[in-house]
Design an enzyme around this catalytic site. Structure first.
Site, PDB file in Angstrom:
ATOM      1  CD  GLU A 200      -2.519  -1.609   2.452  1.00  8.82           C
ATOM      2  OE1 GLU A 200      -2.452  -0.704   3.479  1.00  8.82           O
ATOM      3  OE2 GLU A 200      -3.160  -2.567   2.505  1.00  8.82           O
ATOM      4  NE  ARG A 255      -2.948  -8.419   4.266  1.00 12.44           N
ATOM      5  CZ  ARG A 255      -3.866  -7.686   4.213  1.00 12.44           C
ATOM      6  NH1 ARG A 255      -4.070  -6.754   3.573  1.00 12.44           N
ATOM      7  NH2 ARG A 255      -4.620  -7.551   5.561  1.00 12.44           N
ATOM      8  CG  HIS A 325      -4.385   0.011   6.343  1.00 16.38           C
ATOM      9  ND1 HIS A 325      -3.646  -1.153   6.406  1.00 16.38           N
ATOM     10  CD2 HIS A 325      -4.351   0.390   7.809  1.00 16.38           C
ATOM     11  CE1 HIS A 325      -3.360  -1.383   7.708  1.00 16.38           C
ATOM     12  NE2 HIS A 325      -3.709  -0.699   8.566  1.00 16.38           N
ATOM     13  CD  GLU A 399      -8.291  -0.061   4.111  1.00 12.32           C
ATOM     14  OE1 GLU A 399      -7.829   0.109   3.124  1.00 12.32           O
ATOM     15  OE2 GLU A 399      -8.321  -1.004   4.998  1.00 12.32           O
TER      16      GLU A 399
END
Ligand SMILES: *[C@@H]1O[C@H](CO)[C@@H](O)[C@H](O)[C@H]1NC(C)=O
Ligand SMILES: *[C@@H]1O[C@H](CO)[C@@H](O)[C@H](O)[C@H]1NC(C)=O
Ligand SMILES: *[C@@H]1O[C@H](CO)[C@@H](O)[C@H](O)[C@H]1NC(C)=O
Length: 452
Positions: A200, A255, A325, A399
């Site tokens: 991310e 990840r 995130h 997010e």
């Protein structure tokens, strides 16, 4: 910004890096990441009923795929899109199965290698490596981010302090920047971490952007000056340093952390499932090869343990915990692990509402907001729930952009708008901490004094 006399030296060092690591960081002719995504595809699938959900869970749970959204096959729900990265040699099989089951899908990215190269071609053609000014509108490697942190620490001694809170599994220091005027000792603290999940990349870009904004606008923005005078921000630009590094050198879509497992060859733990709060229950996996693997025990990951220890130590001062995130465009608050309303719901809900409103005011981008369990999905062992359960009354997870069009490959052209709007939201949350939340009390008052 002052002229940095060390720049020519940096340029030389970087030139060396360009030559030595040319097919890793500075692609010229070689394929990026050894061409490992050639022919890989990203499917977008929307199951519309329970039967389709069941088929998909079985299908995606059994073949080796890289789920982008949600993170685990067990979290697939009807009428919610599933984005899945499929290896080249599985694409035909999956396509045939979906067609046979009459499940609707789109091939969202038809050749993932091309998309990865597109982003990096753009990077290699830019002039940042010859420039002395740090470019906040490109993604930076871990080494670049860490030397940038040292530079911030050196050039802004009155507003910045840099320190390490421990070491990662692979031995890298875990650096944190403290921002804020060093007037009073026991100021309230806002903790912000980025880069918990390696792929991310917009997260670390945001943390850097926020530091830049705070330092620049301190001069002319009265709100930021107030925040910096009355609060401290603790900013951790890259939480999962090993994973982030790995996502630059070897696997763009990594990840987890990089810890080894005693029994399996699979490496890494989901650093957002490893916290000691309903650890390894719903929404986490106990299998080391899964992307949501909770780890062998809570805080098994040195990165998680270091942050948990630091937050425990500063528990009295930390008033807000914010974890950045991507992707989904949401602002989430507890609980993640259960469907229940938090005790200070009114205050938190109103802070979230104000934050997404401020975010929207920049470019009209809408964020959904609400408890993580109902807004996104149930997950246990998350840092946000842990922070909340440890007495941090305002715990949030953002997010960031987008909603899946580029997914983890958010183009660098979107760094500026994404970080600008998110900075507004974070400032709004921080400003809220300086006032006492009156909503709960007001409602009590209304009951007692109906004429209010
Ligand atoms: C799912 O979406 C379909 C089509 O939009 C709709 O008919 C159906 O009612 C939805 N189901 C649920 C449970 O929301
Ligand atoms: C697909 O390729 C991967 C690595 O290239 C390999 O490990 C896997 O076994 C292959 N799967 C099939 C079904 O051939
Ligand atoms: C940051 O700067 C201070 C001096 O202002 C210094 O004491 C400290 O060691 C520096 N931090 C790091 C990690 O180098």
């Amino acid at each position: 910004m002052a002229v940095d006399l060390r720049c020519p030296l940096h340029a030389l060092v970087l030139l060396g890096c360009v030559i030595i690591l040319s097919n890793v960081l500075c692609p010229v002719a070689a394929y990026l990441y050894n061409n490992r995504y050639a022919g890989d595809q990203v499917f977008r699938i929307t199951p519309i009923n329970k039967e389709e959900v069941q088929v998909l869970r079985n299908l995606l749970g059994n073949i080796k795929v890289d789920l982008w959204q949600p993170n685990s096959a067990s979290l697939i729900r009807h009428n919610t899109t599933v984005d899945v990265h499929v290896r080249q040699n599985n694409t035909r099989g999956l396509r045939a199965r979906l067609q046979k089951e009459h499940i609707h899908f789109k091939v969202f990215i038809s050749n993932l290698q091309d998309e990865v190269e597109k982003q990096e071609r753009h990077q290699s053609s830019r002039k940042r490596r010859s420039e002395c000014l740090y470019d906040y509108e490109v993604y930076h490697s871990l080494e670049e981010i860490q030397s940038w942190m040292f530079k911030m620490n050196r050039t802004h001694p009155h507003l910045v302090d840099m320190f390490s809170i421990g070491r990662s599994y692979e031995g890298r220091p875990l650096y944190v920047l403290q921002l804020g005027k060093r007037t009073r000792p026991h100021k309230k603290v806002v903790w912000i971490d980025c880069g918990v999940h390696a792929r991310e990349w917009i997260g670390p870009a945001f943390c850097q952007w926020f530091v830049k904004e705070a330092l620049h606008s301190y001069q002319y923005d009265s709100v930021m000056r107030r925040l910096m005078n009355q609060l401290n921000f603790f900013i951790m630009p890259v939480f999962n340093v090993d994973g982030y590094h790995f996502s630059w050198t070897t696997d763009r879509f990594w990840r987890k952390t990089r810890s080894r497992n005693a029994k399996y060859h699979c490496r890494g733990v989901d650093a957002n499932r490893n916290w000691k709060v309903k650890w390894c229950e719903e929404g986490a996996s106990s299998h080391p090869c899964d992307d949501t693997y909770c780890g062998p025990f809570p805080e098994s990951e040195p990165e998680v343990k270091a942050v948990a220890k630091f937050l425990r130590k500063h528990k009295k001062r930390v008033k807000a915990y914010i974890s950045i995130h991507a992707y989904a465009q949401m602002l989430l608050y507890p609980y993640s692990y259960k469907y229940a309303t938090i005790p200070n719901f009114d205050c938190v809900e109103s802070a979230a509402h104000d934050a997404v409103t401020a975010l929207y005011s920049a470019y009209g981008v809408r964020y959904r907001y609400g408890p993580a369990s109902t807004t996104l999905y149930v997950s246990s062992g998350s840092s946000m729930d842990w922070a909340y359960r440890n007495g941090i009354q305002y715990a949030f997870a953002f997010e960031l952009r987008d909603k899946g069009y580029f997914g983890f490959l958010l183009p660098e052209a979107q760094i500026n708008p994404t970080c600008t709007e998110t900075t507004r939201a974070v400032k709004t949350i921080a400003t809220g901490l300086l006032k006492k939340c009156e909503i709960g009390m007001l409602q009590l008052d209304r009951e007692r004094y109906p004429y209010l």
